[in-house]
Design a protein around this motif. Structure first.
Motif, PDB file in Angstrom:
ATOM      1  N   GLU A  41       0.813  -1.212   0.000  1.00 43.67           N
ATOM      2  CA  GLU A  41       0.000   0.000   0.000  1.00 43.67           C
ATOM      3  C   GLU A  41       0.850   1.268   0.000  1.00 43.67           C
ATOM      4  O   GLU A  41       0.327   2.366  -0.179  1.00 43.67           O
ATOM      5  CB  GLU A  41      -0.924   0.012   1.233  1.00 43.67           C
ATOM      6  N   VAL A  42       2.149   1.122   0.225  1.00 48.46           N
ATOM      7  CA  VAL A  42       3.051   2.271   0.273  1.00 48.46           C
ATOM      8  C   VAL A  42       3.742   2.422  -1.079  1.00 48.46           C
ATOM      9  O   VAL A  42       4.565   1.593  -1.460  1.00 48.46           O
ATOM     10  CB  VAL A  42       4.108   2.107   1.399  1.00 48.46           C
ATOM     11  N   ASP A  43       3.397   3.469  -1.803  1.00 47.93           N
ATOM     12  CA  ASP A  43       3.974   3.681  -3.132  1.00 47.93           C
ATOM     13  C   ASP A  43       5.337   4.362  -3.066  1.00 47.93           C
ATOM     14  O   ASP A  43       6.247   4.020  -3.818  1.00 47.93           O
ATOM     15  CB  ASP A  43       3.030   4.524  -3.991  1.00 47.93           C
ATOM     16  N   GLY A  44       5.480   5.352  -2.175  1.00 48.26           N
ATOM     17  CA  GLY A  44       6.731   6.089  -2.055  1.00 48.26           C
ATOM     18  C   GLY A  44       7.249   6.059  -0.637  1.00 48.26           C
ATOM     19  O   GLY A  44       6.476   6.035   0.321  1.00 48.26           O
ATOM     20  N   MET A  45       8.574   6.076  -0.480  1.00 49.58           N
ATOM     21  CA  MET A  45       9.176   5.950   0.840  1.00 49.58           C
ATOM     22  C   MET A  45       9.349   7.287   1.546  1.00 49.58           C
ATOM     23  O   MET A  45       9.389   7.353   2.763  1.00 49.58           O
ATOM     24  CB  MET A  45      10.536   5.258   0.731  1.00 49.58           C
ATOM     25  N   GLU A  46       9.515   8.380   0.798  1.00 44.47           N
ATOM     26  CA  GLU A  46       9.602   9.726   1.360  1.00 44.47           C
ATOM     27  C   GLU A  46      10.655   9.843   2.453  1.00 44.47           C
ATOM     28  O   GLU A  46      10.369  10.211   3.596  1.00 44.47           O
ATOM     29  CB  GLU A  46       8.224  10.178   1.893  1.00 44.47           C
ATOM     30  N   LEU A  47      11.893   9.536   2.123  1.00 43.98           N
ATOM     31  CA  LEU A  47      12.991   9.671   3.079  1.00 43.98           C
ATOM     32  C   LEU A  47      14.317   9.816   2.342  1.00 43.98           C
ATOM     33  O   LEU A  47      14.415   9.568   1.144  1.00 43.98           O
ATOM     34  CB  LEU A  47      13.040   8.486   4.040  1.00 43.98           C
ATOM     35  N   ASP A  48      15.327  10.240   3.102  1.00 46.49           N
ATOM     36  CA  ASP A  48      16.678  10.343   2.574  1.00 46.49           C
ATOM     37  C   ASP A  48      17.529   9.194   3.090  1.00 46.49           C
ATOM     38  O   ASP A  48      17.373   8.755   4.238  1.00 46.49           O
ATOM     39  CB  ASP A  48      17.327  11.667   2.997  1.00 46.49           C
ATOM     40  N   VAL A  49      18.420   8.714   2.243  1.00 44.91           N
ATOM     41  CA  VAL A  49      19.359   7.656   2.592  1.00 44.91           C
ATOM     42  C   VAL A  49      20.747   8.267   2.673  1.00 44.91           C
ATOM     43  O   VAL A  49      21.239   8.832   1.685  1.00 44.91           O
ATOM     44  CB  VAL A  49      19.332   6.528   1.535  1.00 44.91           C
ATOM     45  N   LEU A  50      21.378   8.200   3.839  1.00 43.38           N
ATOM     46  CA  LEU A  50      22.743   8.676   3.984  1.00 43.38           C
ATOM     47  C   LEU A  50      23.694   7.657   3.373  1.00 43.38           C
ATOM     48  O   LEU A  50      23.640   6.473   3.713  1.00 43.38           O
ATOM     49  CB  LEU A  50      23.078   8.912   5.451  1.00 43.38           C
ATOM     50  N   VAL A  51      24.552   8.122   2.472  1.00 42.03           N
ATOM     51  CA  VAL A  51      25.475   7.261   1.727  1.00 42.03           C
ATOM     52  C   VAL A  51      26.897   7.676   2.078  1.00 42.03           C
ATOM     53  O   VAL A  51      27.275   8.835   1.901  1.00 42.03           O
ATOM     54  CB  VAL A  51      25.233   7.388   0.208  1.00 42.03           C
ATOM     55  N   LEU A  52      27.698   6.733   2.584  1.00 42.40           N
ATOM     56  CA  LEU A  52      29.056   7.039   3.025  1.00 42.40           C
ATOM     57  C   LEU A  52      30.060   6.129   2.345  1.00 42.40           C
ATOM     58  O   LEU A  52      29.786   4.938   2.141  1.00 42.40           O
ATOM     59  CB  LEU A  52      29.175   6.873   4.544  1.00 42.40           C
ATOM     60  N   GLY A  53      31.216   6.678   2.014  1.00 39.38           N
ATOM     61  CA  GLY A  53      32.252   5.857   1.406  1.00 39.38           C
ATOM     62  C   GLY A  53      33.456   6.680   1.014  1.00 39.38           C
ATOM     63  O   GLY A  53      33.404   7.915   0.960  1.00 39.38           O
ATOM     64  N   ASP A  54      34.547   5.998   0.715  1.00 37.90           N
ATOM     65  CA  ASP A  54      35.796   6.652   0.351  1.00 37.90           C
ATOM     66  C   ASP A  54      35.996   6.749  -1.157  1.00 37.90           C
ATOM     67  O   ASP A  54      36.925   7.405  -1.616  1.00 37.90           O
ATOM     68  CB  ASP A  54      36.980   5.883   0.967  1.00 37.90           C
ATOM     69  N   ASP A  55      35.140   6.083  -1.920  1.00 41.61           N
ATOM     70  CA  ASP A  55      35.217   6.055  -3.378  1.00 41.61           C
ATOM     71  C   ASP A  55      34.040   6.870  -3.908  1.00 41.61           C
ATOM     72  O   ASP A  55      32.890   6.425  -3.837  1.00 41.61           O
ATOM     73  CB  ASP A  55      35.157   4.601  -3.853  1.00 41.61           C
ATOM     74  N   ARG A  56      34.316   8.077  -4.417  1.00 45.28           N
ATOM     75  CA  ARG A  56      33.224   8.971  -4.805  1.00 45.28           C
ATOM     76  C   ARG A  56      32.385   8.416  -5.951  1.00 45.28           C
ATOM     77  O   ARG A  56      31.166   8.610  -5.984  1.00 45.28           O
ATOM     78  CB  ARG A  56      33.780  10.354  -5.162  1.00 45.28           C
ATOM     79  N   GLU A  57      32.996   7.712  -6.896  1.00 42.86           N
ATOM     80  CA  GLU A  57      32.204   7.108  -7.969  1.00 42.86           C
ATOM     81  C   GLU A  57      31.237   6.073  -7.404  1.00 42.86           C
ATOM     82  O   GLU A  57      30.092   5.962  -7.850  1.00 42.86           O
ATOM     83  CB  GLU A  57      33.113   6.465  -9.011  1.00 42.86           C
ATOM     84  N   ALA A  58      31.692   5.308  -6.398  1.00 40.32           N
ATOM     85  CA  ALA A  58      30.831   4.291  -5.789  1.00 40.32           C
ATOM     86  C   ALA A  58      29.697   4.931  -4.997  1.00 40.32           C
ATOM     87  O   ALA A  58      28.551   4.467  -5.042  1.00 40.32           O
ATOM     88  CB  ALA A  58      31.662   3.372  -4.893  1.00 40.32           C
TER      89      ALA A  58
END
Length: 232
Positions: free
Chosen positions: A162-179
């Motif tokens: 019943e949930v079409d959209g998640m409406e949140l931000d995902v924090l993405v961390l890493g040392d490889d900027r392309e990744a």
């Protein structure tokens, strides 16, 4: 002509990438598998037992034509472009050690939260020798491109039809900027979701640990809250 500088909002096209999910029979892994399959990605659910992985895939595909299948962990890892680690914390290191060869050269997204639970007091962050689960993954997988992401996403909402959209931000961390750019773009493939760069991998501890606070918030308010980053 001088090439224009790249901005943090310029992300790669990830539409054709296949995704393997280790621990895909658990709610978090299964929920991510469902959302990425709905977005058109070929998803392989991994498990120590192929029959459990196949059963989880069949459950997700029931009533629809989702591009999701199940396999043992080595096949799921080796046959996918990007691999998400959603295994229980107590099996985290051993699972990755056993798949070092299959994961070499790949972007590996770790969303494991090292947490303990105390009756009457709730969840709390566990100490990790390497600093965080993501840093442990990077230490175990020196030939992989490890990124930390998807820690604060509600499994219940991921699985809710019943949930079409998640409406949140995902924090993405890493040392490889392309990744990290690639994983930010993958997050954006799920309606309502946005990937936001959150720093280098050595900052993953507080992101993983914050999950304990988020669990407390959701229990108190009977919610499935996530995060939104403002002014970005």
């Amino acid at each position: 002509m001088t090439e224009q500088p790249k901005t943090p909002y310029d992300l790669p096209d990830v539409t054709g990438l296949s995704i393997g999910i280790l621990g895909g029979t658990g709610d978090q892994g299964k929920g991510l598998a469902r959302r990425f399959a709905l977005a058109g990605h070929r998803v392989t659910i991994g498990s120590r037992r192929a029959d459990r992985a196949q059963a989880a895939a069949e459950e997700l595909a029931a009533g629809g034509d989702l591009p999701v299948s199940g396999a043992e962990n080595p096949a799921a890892a080796g046959g996918s472009d990007v691999v998400i680690v959603a295994v229980p914390w107590d099996g985290h290191k051993a699972t990755l050690e056993s798949l070092r060869a299959e994961l070499a050269g790949k972007v590996v997204v770790d969303c494991v939260n090292p947490l303990g639970f105390e009756k009457g007091k709730g969840a709390f962050a566990l100490p990790v020798e390497e600093g965080s689960a993501a840093q442990q993954a990077a230490a175990v997988l020196p030939d992989s491109r490890v990124v930390a992401a998807f820690h604060h996403v509600s499994a219940k909402l991921l699985l809710d039809p019943e949930v079409d959209g998640m409406e949140l931000d995902v924090l993405v961390l890493g040392d490889d900027r392309e990744a990290t750019d690639l994983v930010q773009a993958l997050a954006g493939r799920i309606p309502g979701m946005r990937g936001v760069y959150g720093g280098r991998l050595h900052n993953a501890h507080q992101v993983e640990a914050f999950t304990a606070n988020l669990i407390s918030i959701n229990r108190r308010y009977k919610a499935h809250a996530g995060l939104r980053v403002t002014d970005v």
